[in-house]
Design a protein around this motif. Structure first.
Motif, short mmCIF file in Angstrom:
data_model
loop_
_atom_site.label_atom_id
_atom_site.label_comp_id
_atom_site.label_asym_id
_atom_site.label_seq_id
_atom_site.Cartn_x
_atom_site.Cartn_y
_atom_site.Cartn_z
N SER A 188 0.83 -1.20 0.00
CA SER A 188 0.00 0.00 0.00
C SER A 188 0.86 1.26 0.00
O SER A 188 0.50 2.26 -0.62
N MET A 189 2.00 1.22 0.65
CA MET A 189 2.92 2.37 0.61
C MET A 189 3.53 2.53 -0.79
O MET A 189 3.75 3.66 -1.24
N PHE A 230 -17.61 -0.24 3.85
CA PHE A 230 -17.69 -1.57 3.23
C PHE A 230 -16.63 -2.50 3.79
O PHE A 230 -16.93 -3.66 4.12
N TYR A 231 -15.38 -2.02 3.91
CA TYR A 231 -14.30 -2.85 4.45
C TYR A 231 -14.61 -3.26 5.89
O TYR A 231 -14.39 -4.42 6.27
N ILE A 233 -6.99 -3.06 7.50
CA ILE A 233 -7.88 -1.94 7.15
C ILE A 233 -7.07 -0.70 6.80
O ILE A 233 -7.41 0.03 5.86
N THR A 234 -5.98 -0.46 7.51
CA THR A 234 -5.11 0.68 7.19
C THR A 234 -4.53 0.56 5.80
O THR A 234 -4.51 1.52 5.03
N ALA A 235 -4.04 -0.62 5.47
CA ALA A 235 -3.47 -0.83 4.14
C ALA A 235 -4.52 -0.66 3.05
O ALA A 235 -4.25 -0.05 2.01
N LEU A 236 -5.71 -1.15 3.29
CA LEU A 236 -6.79 -0.98 2.31
C LEU A 236 -7.18 0.48 2.15
O LEU A 236 -7.44 0.95 1.03
N MET A 237 -7.21 1.21 3.25
CA MET A 237 -7.59 2.62 3.17
C MET A 237 -6.53 3.46 2.45
O MET A 237 -6.87 4.35 1.67
N ILE A 238 -5.26 3.18 2.70
CA ILE A 238 -4.20 3.91 2.00
C ILE A 238 -4.31 3.65 0.50
O ILE A 238 -4.26 4.58 -0.31
#
Length: 108
Positions: free
Chosen positions: A25-26, A64-65, A89-94
């Motif tokens: 994600s980064m 949704f996540y 969830i953090t990785a998906l949001m980024i």
């Protein structure tokens, strides 16, 4: 790096480390920002519109996540610790936020 960590986890027959989710994600974030830098350097109304719409799409995606992850955890389909779930969830949001910036910048 994420590929190496994923292959190491597969070879050990274990779950990947939570850092494995953050690294891709980064990299998505870095590529999106490098693509969008010339457009984001201009502080105009178009970029403000793109940011506002992207935040709305990211909020809907977060709902949704969260619903999906909560359902999977409640029905014991997957087993995650709290730190793993937050990292996921953090990785998906980024990834969602920055890819939506790219899609919206191409659209507008």
């Amino acid at each position: 790096m994420a590929g190496f960590l994923l292959i190491a986890a597969i070879m050990n027959n274990s779950a990947p480390l939570p850092d494995t989710y953050i690294i891709p994600s980064m990299s998505i974030m870095a590529f999106c920002l490098s693509y969008l830098y010339p457009q984001f350097a201009q502080k105009d109304e178009r970029m403000q519109l793109i940011r506002q719409k992207s935040m709305f799409f990211s909020f809907v995606a977060f709902l949704f996540y969260s619903f999906t992850l909560n359902s999977l955890l409640e029905f014991n389909i997957i087993h995650l610790t709290a730190s793993d779930a937050i990292t996921l969830i953090t990785a998906l949001m980024i990834s969602t936020l920055f890819t939506s910036w790219v899609f919206l910048a191409r659209r507008y």
